[in-house]
Design an enzyme around this catalytic site. Structure first.
Site, PDB file in Angstrom:
ATOM      1  N   LYS A   1     -49.196  17.827  31.009  1.00 35.25           N
ATOM      2  CA  LYS A   1     -48.251  17.209  30.064  1.00 35.25           C
ATOM      3  C   LYS A   1     -48.615  17.580  28.621  1.00 35.25           C
ATOM      4  O   LYS A   1     -49.745  17.979  28.350  1.00 35.25           O
ATOM      5  CB  LYS A   1     -48.249  15.688  30.249  1.00 35.25           C
TER       6      LYS A   1
ATOM      7  N   ARG B   1     -48.873  -1.232  30.914  1.00 38.12           N
ATOM      8  CA  ARG B   1     -48.163  -0.252  30.096  1.00 38.12           C
ATOM      9  C   ARG B   1     -46.915   0.191  30.854  1.00 38.12           C
ATOM     10  O   ARG B   1     -45.816   0.112  30.358  1.00 38.12           O
ATOM     11  CB  ARG B   1     -49.077   0.941  29.804  1.00 38.12           C
TER      12      ARG B   1
ATOM     13  N   TYR C   1     -55.046  21.315  -3.996  1.00 38.44           N
ATOM     14  CA  TYR C   1     -54.284  20.203  -4.558  1.00 38.44           C
ATOM     15  C   TYR C   1     -55.191  19.101  -5.096  1.00 38.44           C
ATOM     16  O   TYR C   1     -56.146  18.706  -4.437  1.00 38.44           O
ATOM     17  CB  TYR C   1     -53.367  19.599  -3.490  1.00 38.44           C
TER      18      TYR C   1
ATOM     19  N   MET D   1     -50.504  22.507   3.556  1.00 39.42           N
ATOM     20  CA  MET D   1     -49.629  22.623   4.719  1.00 39.42           C
ATOM     21  C   MET D   1     -50.010  23.832   5.574  1.00 39.42           C
ATOM     22  O   MET D   1     -50.018  23.761   6.801  1.00 39.42           O
ATOM     23  CB  MET D   1     -48.163  22.730   4.269  1.00 39.42           C
TER      24      MET D   1
HETATM   25  C1  PLP Z   1     -52.393  11.595  31.210  1.00 34.56           C
HETATM   26  C2  PLP Z   1     -52.483  10.968  32.532  1.00 34.56           C
HETATM   27  C3  PLP Z   1     -53.519  11.316  33.422  1.00 34.56           C
HETATM   28  C4  PLP Z   1     -54.683  12.207  33.047  1.00 34.56           C
HETATM   29  O1  PLP Z   1     -55.655  11.455  32.365  1.00 34.56           O
HETATM   30  P1  PLP Z   1     -57.037  12.123  31.882  1.00 34.56           P
HETATM   31  O2  PLP Z   1     -57.765  10.991  31.274  1.00 34.56           O
HETATM   32  O3  PLP Z   1     -56.680  13.140  30.854  1.00 34.56           O
HETATM   33  O4  PLP Z   1     -57.660  12.719  33.079  1.00 34.56           O
HETATM   34  C5  PLP Z   1     -53.476  10.778  34.696  1.00 34.56           C
HETATM   35  N1  PLP Z   1     -52.492   9.938  35.065  1.00 34.56           N
HETATM   36  C6  PLP Z   1     -51.496   9.562  34.226  1.00 34.56           C
HETATM   37  C7  PLP Z   1     -50.450   8.625  34.709  1.00 34.56           C
HETATM   38  C8  PLP Z   1     -51.464  10.049  32.932  1.00 34.56           C
HETATM   39  O5  PLP Z   1     -50.490   9.667  32.095  1.00 34.56           O
END
Ligand code: PLP
Length: 335
Positions: free
Chosen positions: A33, A116, A244, A290
């Site tokens: 992700k 969550r 800056y 930047m």
């Molecule tokens: C991001 C995520 C993971 C991975 O977590 P790490 O701590 O990076 O290994 C696993 N499960 C879910 C649902 C996540 O959102």
């Protein structure tokens, strides 16, 4: 433009470490992700497949589409469930079940204590009935641990809740098809993994553990390093100011260069007056612009960081944030 080096050997080394612990390459779902934690989605998908992984986890269907050729199984964590092989979709709430498309492969997320995402444990029966009514194919049940990377017993009661979830579901439906999973990197580092069908491996694959040092059971190596190229060089007289606000004042005559990295590339500007020190021990002089930073160096290429955990500590954040905010158009090269 600044660029990122991806160390393939270190990535494979980390994957091997986890493969050894869990027993099989098929028992790892690589979490890709957010542009593979800033490493580059396509690149890391390709390397993962080359290593022999067959499972991946992403956030959106768009990400899943980009990596489809590389995996047999792709779990989408945060998008509407559609009937599309080989994707499965996490159902984060009862609303998600209502919205899901008929025949979609789904995985029910149960809230075991993080509060969550996921349905409450008392909603399990209701959720299962709804899944059946909507004609969804339930292939997984999952949860996420809130404190796996902290030195406490929290992980243990949460894991126990997950086992309770499993028991309840087994009583209610035929579970031949269902895979249970609730291990992220930190959980996999702390607990034995032999009962797990697979773990969802994120940060550990990229070389980090945010756990206290006593849990450093695997020897992990950082995969990503950030580099910048020299644009120009100039001499400063004692007392001349740089950048800056003229925040940096030359304490002596010195030779400095401007490098092509800035907050526009996803590097942190930081309001701290303590300057960030690069991997090569050079402090960033004055404010980050930047697109530019200034260093006392004449080298054509400098390494800004090669350890996101240590760099993150300097900037008051975690490795995850430092890496994921690096822009996707910064070039990634495999070394
Ligand atoms: C991001 C995520 C993971 C991975 O977590 P790490 O701590 O990076 O290994 C696993 N499960 C879910 C649902 C996540 O959102």
């Amino acid at each position: 433009m600044a660029f990122i080096k991806i160390n393939k050997e270190n990535f494979f080394h980390n994957l091997s470490q986890f493969t050894k612990k869990i027993g099989s390459k098929n028992s790892i779902a690589i979490v890709l992700k957010d542009n593979a934690y800033g490493h580059g989605l396509n690149l890391m998908a390709k390397l993962s497949a080359e290593f022999g992984l067959t499972k991946a986890v992403v956030r959106t269907t768009k990400e899943a589409e980009q990596i489809k050729p590389y995996f047999k199984y792709i779990l989408v964590l945060g998008d509407k469930a559609i009937a599309q092989e080989p994707y499965t979709f996490a159902l984060n709430s009862l609303e998600d079940i209502y919205k899901a498309e008929k025949n979609a492969c789904v995985e029910l997320k149960v809230d075991t204590g993080m509060h969550r995402n996921g349905i409450a444990m008392h909603e399990i029966e209701k959720a299962l009935k709804l899944i059946e009514k909507k004609e969804l194919l339930l292939v997984g049940v999952m949860s996420h641990n809130r404190s796996a990377d902290e030195l406490s017993s929290e992980l243990f009661w949460q894991h126990k809740n997950f086992l309770e979830v499993k028991k309840r579901i087994e009583e209610l439906v035929d579970t031949q098809l269902i895979t249970y999973h609730n291990f992220n990197s930190a959980t996999a580092l702390r607990l034995a993994c032999y009962n797990e069908k697979f773990i969802r491996l994120g940060i550990g694959a990229y070389g980090y553990s945010e756990l206290p040092a006593i849990y450093d059971t695997l020897n992990l190596k950082p995969v990503l390093s950030l580099w910048a190229k020299r644009i120009s060089t100039r001499q400063l007289k004692k007392g001349q100011r740089v950048g800056y606000g003229g925040q940096f004042v030359a304490p002596k005559e010195m030779t400095v260069s401007t490098y092509d990295l800035g907050y526009g590339d996803g590097w942190m500007r930081s309001n701290s007056f303590e300057s960030f020190v690069t991997a090569e021990g050079l402090p960033l002089l004055g404010r980050v612009s930047m697109d530019y930073v200034i260093l006392e160096s004449t080298k054509d290429e400098v390494c800004i960081f090669n350890d996101a955990l240590a760099a993150g500590k300097q900037l008051g954040t975690i490795s995850y944030e430092l890496m994921t905010q690096l822009h996707s158009d910064v070039k990634r090269v495999v070394t």
